[in-house]
Design a protein around this motif. Structure first.
Motif, PDB file in Angstrom:
ATOM      1  N   GLU A  55       0.861  -1.185   0.000  1.00 57.15           N
ATOM      2  CA  GLU A  55       0.000   0.000   0.000  1.00 57.15           C
ATOM      3  C   GLU A  55       0.892   1.227   0.000  1.00 57.15           C
ATOM      4  O   GLU A  55       1.787   1.342   0.853  1.00 57.15           O
ATOM      5  CB  GLU A  55      -0.914   0.014   1.224  1.00 57.15           C
ATOM      6  CG  GLU A  55      -1.911  -1.134   1.264  1.00 57.15           C
ATOM      7  CD  GLU A  55      -2.827  -1.063   2.470  1.00 57.15           C
ATOM      8  OE1 GLU A  55      -2.623  -0.128   3.295  1.00 57.15           O
ATOM      9  OE2 GLU A  55      -3.721  -1.907   2.608  1.00 57.15           O
ATOM     10  N   ASN A 115      -9.506   4.415  -0.360  1.00 57.67           N
ATOM     11  CA  ASN A 115      -8.755   3.153  -0.295  1.00 57.67           C
ATOM     12  C   ASN A 115      -8.020   2.995   1.026  1.00 57.67           C
ATOM     13  O   ASN A 115      -6.865   2.541   1.065  1.00 57.67           O
ATOM     14  CB  ASN A 115      -7.769   3.040  -1.462  1.00 57.67           C
ATOM     15  CG  ASN A 115      -8.462   2.993  -2.805  1.00 57.67           C
ATOM     16  OD1 ASN A 115      -9.642   2.660  -2.887  1.00 57.67           O
ATOM     17  ND2 ASN A 115      -7.758   3.336  -3.863  1.00 57.67           N
ATOM     18  N   SER A 122      -3.516   1.237  -8.880  1.00 63.29           N
ATOM     19  CA  SER A 122      -4.029   0.208  -7.978  1.00 63.29           C
ATOM     20  C   SER A 122      -4.478  -0.990  -8.800  1.00 63.29           C
ATOM     21  O   SER A 122      -5.087  -0.843  -9.863  1.00 63.29           O
ATOM     22  CB  SER A 122      -5.201   0.749  -7.154  1.00 63.29           C
ATOM     23  OG  SER A 122      -4.798   1.800  -6.325  1.00 63.29           O
ATOM     24  N   TYR A 148      -3.525   4.649  -1.948  1.00 62.84           N
ATOM     25  CA  TYR A 148      -4.518   5.300  -1.113  1.00 62.84           C
ATOM     26  C   TYR A 148      -4.315   6.811  -1.111  1.00 62.84           C
ATOM     27  O   TYR A 148      -3.239   7.321  -1.462  1.00 62.84           O
ATOM     28  CB  TYR A 148      -4.464   4.752   0.327  1.00 62.84           C
ATOM     29  CG  TYR A 148      -3.143   4.953   1.046  1.00 62.84           C
ATOM     30  CD1 TYR A 148      -2.865   6.133   1.730  1.00 62.84           C
ATOM     31  CD2 TYR A 148      -2.179   3.946   1.042  1.00 62.84           C
ATOM     32  CE1 TYR A 148      -1.664   6.313   2.384  1.00 62.84           C
ATOM     33  CE2 TYR A 148      -0.971   4.115   1.691  1.00 62.84           C
ATOM     34  CZ  TYR A 148      -0.708   5.300   2.366  1.00 62.84           C
ATOM     35  OH  TYR A 148       0.487   5.481   3.009  1.00 62.84           O
ATOM     36  N   VAL A 164      -2.344  -1.217  -3.566  1.00 66.86           N
ATOM     37  CA  VAL A 164      -3.396  -0.259  -3.241  1.00 66.86           C
ATOM     38  C   VAL A 164      -2.763   1.123  -3.135  1.00 66.86           C
ATOM     39  O   VAL A 164      -1.865   1.345  -2.318  1.00 66.86           O
ATOM     40  CB  VAL A 164      -4.100  -0.623  -1.918  1.00 66.86           C
ATOM     41  CG1 VAL A 164      -5.133   0.438  -1.566  1.00 66.86           C
ATOM     42  CG2 VAL A 164      -4.752  -1.994  -2.028  1.00 66.86           C
TER      43      VAL A 164
END
Length: 916
Positions: free
Chosen positions: A137, A252, A192, A216, A214
């Protein structure tokens, strides 16, 4: 060939012509054996009398050579081509310090030449990657680094990357280094996805484990709104301003904004000063009209800051001749005083008014007398009630809101009749009118206003309407002093108990309070799908209880220690805690579970004194302490103990689903004249959850842009994606990185009635662009999808009203007495008296339950003092919206056709039905 260890001896015969050494036109190349397929090594030389292969230092037997010869037409030299096969077995049997190799040796008249060495290897590719990429992430604009070390193989495997099963295109921002690592220097929202490292050579292709990336977005504050007006009209007060975490909104799993969303500041508002009259001036000189005047000014004090102007006249006039002056050629003392004429007019009008009132009263009296002789009314029953002979009936209501209705000297008009069809939102009644005039009743404690109409013979009960004397009747804190109120006006009865349980409310949203007596009634929290039915006779005679319902929203983490359970309804508290009833109440609670398939285990739970939830019963199980009737969108519960209740569900498989209501609202951007904001909400599909959204949007001036839609969200652990599509690119621009937003599975699955919101900020290029059209796609990954079509004018200001429901807002929270019930009291009593005891015809309460399709968990009804009465209460709440007695009448008609043995024997004779 001579003996001697298989060596070949060639005799070269030289001709007289000159020649050259052999020159290789084609040399053997490195080769790989795939599976069990042999490979071919080839040599071609010019001029060449002979060519032989030598592998691993030994000559290949002549029989294994395949050769052919031809002459070069340009030079006249001979060209010889030789080829051999190498099998997998030959390579595997070789155990040398180096790889299996072969070369060619060519002879000509002048000597020999050797070719390059060609290696032969067995090709393979192992299954397991030496290093799989790992999910990560990263923040927006951060760096993404995914490592990949492919499996060992011959030849060395080539590596490529897939994103969401599609080959990854570099687009100038993706870098793949020689060590096969994938590097994205500045991550975008579109980066993503699921990344896979793929290795392949001539033998096979291998895929690594999938790495989920991911990207975010951490939330950012929007600009502060303008300061609100001061909350007081006079003196020191408070004003506030707010901001939202939407610039950008967290996405996210990004962090929410730090800091306060609301700022408060003190403010001082100048108090209004009402005007006051100053002193009268001196009388003026008598004029030619025989009048004198004097005046005064509104300056003691002057009205300021919105204060009221002075009441009365500023100029006064008086006759100043004592009647000796003429007006219109007559003496003043000959002119008939105006007051006399006015007195005559008053007498005339008074006589006319008295006559009209007399006629109206006579008509009302005749109407009431005729109605009292009819068979209709809230207590009427026809002898054909058990053979389907129900007829429609009406309840009496008062006139529309009239401020004079509270005057004790006036009788309410009960001649206006209206049929009530939906107890969840009562029609206008005296309750609403009395509550509207609450200020007139503030001095009176716990006033009970009764129907003052003339009682009809045979009507045993009258409707009662209860008015709370103070807005804070309940609750007055966490431990209110509940009292049982007697029937004497304004006098409180004995304090029956002191509550021991103090439930700490969590996010109280809505509440409703009303006073009920022996006649029972219905309590409704408007627009929430939550209601409570108190049966007739449940409260002792000469006693009234102040009852309440409160809707709370709970933290989903407090359901139980089992993570699988989630809230499917709001938590509903009813009380007071010491409520003493002789029969169970019927509560209706809306839920959001999809119950069409058996994918849930649904339980009713009650909160204990230590704020934990304990199971009362499972909806599918039998119980003698509680009864649950689960319908598609609501659950009817029969309860005997006050407290806080809720419905929770445990999914049995990934097909379990709950209903979501999807809505899109829009409003202009207050900080940008060209901006427009779309807000998309995903809430549990219960009325109270959506009401919270509508109230919030109404306060911010939002308008509903599309009819809300329902969507099934399944418990398959996949997230919910919200994206905006088909935005006119030539007219509108959208804020970067916000076209696709996502809610995690846990956010949606355990939202617990709390609205989930995402926002799309758009900006038009010019003020001439007044129309906005686009689509909002809401889909669960590997699940359902719904499309909200937006077409609106961004300059409209008349559509600011957001409806809670398709009907108008409900404001009536309670009805008491017979008006609250569909079944007239006398019919209910006769049905109960008939079916509570078994008879030879088999017509007992079990048959009644069967015909009304309430034939589960019969052991609960068997424990009740009057099973039929409890069954009818359950039927009441089932049909509270339709207001239709046909189903009950049809059931009773079917029961009346059930024949006893004697009736079967005497078939053909008409049986005379006696009243039950």
């Amino acid at each position: 060939k001579r003996g001697g260890r298989g060596k070949l001896v060639f005799r070269l015969f030289f001709c007289g012509c000159s020649g050259t050494l052999p020159h290789f036109l084609e040399e053997p190349v490195d080769a790989y054996i795939v599976k069990s397929n042999p490979i071919k090594l080839r040599c071609q030389a010019r001029p060449a009398l002979q060519i032989f292969f030598k592998c691993n230092g030994e000559w290949v037997h002549q029989s294994q050579h395949m050769s052919q010869e031809h002459t070069d037409m340009g030079t006249g030299l001979k060209i010889r081509e030789v080829m051999i096969n190498v099998s997998r077995q030959q390579v595997e049997d070789f155990h040398g310090p180096e790889d299996y190799w072969c070369l060619c040796v060519a002879w000509s008249h002048l000597g020999t030449s050797k070719s390059r060495k060609a290696t032969v290897r067995i090709a393979y590719l192992r299954k397991n990657f030496e290093q799989d990429p790992q999910g990560t992430e990263v923040p927006l604009n951060g760096m993404i680094v995914l490592h990949c070390r492919p499996p060992e193989g011959v030849p060395v495997a080539e590596v490529e990357w897939l994103k969401n099963e599609e080959p990854l295109s570099s687009e100038g921002v993706v870098e793949t280094r020689g060590d096969h690592n994938l590097i994205i220097s500045e991550a975008r929202l579109s980066d993503s996805g699921n990344y896979t490292c793929v290795a392949n050579n001539i033998v096979a292709k291998r895929r690594s484990a999938t790495a989920t990336v991911v990207v975010y977005v951490n939330g950012g504050w929007s600009s502060w709104t303008d300061w609100s007006p001061c909350n007081v009209r006079c003196g020191r007060g408070v004003q506030k301003r707010s901001r939202t975490c939407t610039n950008p909104a967290p996405l996210n799993g990004g962090a929410f904004c730090e800091g306060m969303s609301v700022q408060k500041s003190t403010c001082n508002t100048l108090c209004p000063v009402d005007g006051g009259w100053g002193e009268w001036s001196e009388w003026s000189v008598c004029s030619s009209d025989c009048e004198r005047q004097r005046s005064r000014e509104c300056t003691a004090p002057e009205p300021k800051h919105g204060g009221r102007l002075c009441d009365g006249v500023a100029v006064a006039t008086d006759n100043c001749t004592g009647g000796l002056c003429t007006q219109n050629r007559k003496l003043i003392h000959d002119v008939k005083p105006q007051g006399v004429e006015n007195s005559s007019d008053v007498a005339l009008y008074s006589g006319l008014a008295a006559g009209v009132v007399t006629v109206v009263l006579l008509i009302i009296a005749v109407t009431l007398y005729r109605r009292s002789q009819s068979e209709y009314g809230v207590d009427v029953i026809d002898s054909s009630a058990l053979t389907g002979g129900f007829q429609s009936f009406s309840f009496k209501t008062s006139r529309q809101a009239n401020p004079l209705l509270i005057n004790s000297s006036m009788q309410p008009d009960l001649t206006v009749s209206r049929t009530y069809t939906s107890p969840m939102c009562f029609q206008d009644s005296i309750d609403k009118e009395l509550m509207a005039e609450r200020s007139l009743l503030d001095p009176l404690p716990d006033l009970k206003v009764k129907d003052l109409s003339i009682a009809s013979p045979g009507v045993a009960e009258r409707a009662e309407y209860h008015v709370m004397s103070h807005p804070q009747t309940f609750p007055r804190g966490l431990a209110p002093d509940y009292r049982a109120v007697g029937t004497t006006l304004g006098r409180r009865g004995k304090n029956l108990f002191t509550p021991q349980v103090s439930l700490t409310p969590s996010r109280p949203l809505h509440k409703a309070t009303a006073v009920f007596g022996h006649a029972g009634g219905r309590l409704v929290v408007p627009n929430t799908g939550i209601s409570l039915l108190v049966p007739h006779g449940g409260i002792a005679e000469d006693t009234t209880w102040e009852m309440y319902m409160i809707i709370n929203q709970e933290d989903s983490s407090t359901v139980s220690e089992e993570e699988a359970e989630i809230f499917l309804s709001p938590a509903v508290t009813y009380g007071p805690p010491g409520l003493d009833l002789s029969c169970p109440i019927a509560m209706t609670i809306a839920h959001c579970a999809e119950v069409a398939a058996d994918n849930w285990t649904i339980r009713l739970k009650r909160q204990t004194q230590d704020n934990k939830w304990e199971e009362v019963m499972s909806v599918d199980e039998e119980s003698t302490s509680c009864y649950c009737l689960l319908e598609a969108q609501r659950c009817h519960v029969l309860l005997e103990h006050p407290g806080r209740y809720t419905l929770v569900g445990e999914p049995l498989n990934q097909e379990a689903a709950k209903r979501l209501r999807l809505a899109v609202f829009g409003s202009p951007d207050t900080s940008n004249s060209l901006g427009f904001t779309l807000r998309v909400y995903c809430v549990d599909d219960t009325p109270d959850a959506f009401q919270e959204v509508a109230v919030g949007e109404r306060s911010r001036g939002g308008r509903l842009l599309e009819e809300p839609k329902m969507m099934l969200f399944r418990g398959n652990t996949f997230s919910l994606q919200v994206s905006i599509q088909d935005v006119p690119q030539l007219l509108w621009s959208i804020k970067p990185f916000t076209t696709c937003q996502e809610f995690s599975f846990s956010q949606v699955w355990a939202s617990n009635q709390r609205p989930l919101q995402c926002a799309f900020s758009l900006e038009r290029y010019s003020h001439s662009s007044s129309q906005l059209s686009c689509k909002i796609s809401i889909r669960q990954v590997k699940g359902e999808e719904q499309i909200l079509q937006v077409y609106t004018s961004v300059v409209e200001s008349e559509k600011g009203v957001v409806p809670f429901f398709t009907q108008s807002d409900c404001t009536i929270i309670s009805q008491t007495g017979s008006r609250a019930f569909k079944i007239p009291l006398s019919i209910r009593q006769r049905i109960s008296a008939t079916f509570d005891t078994a008879n030879a015809k088999g017509k007992d309460w079990q048959l009644l339950a069967q015909k009304l399709h309430i034939d589960r968990n019969l052991c609960y009804f068997a424990c009740q003092e009057s099973p039929s009465s409890v069954i009818l209460s359950l039927w009441e709440v089932q049909h509270q919206d339709s207001g239709d007695l046909d189903s009950l009448a049809s059931a009773l008609e079917e029961i009346s056709k059930v024949q006893s043995p004697r009736q079967t024997f005497e078939k053909g004779f008409k049986y005379s039905q006696t009243p039950l």
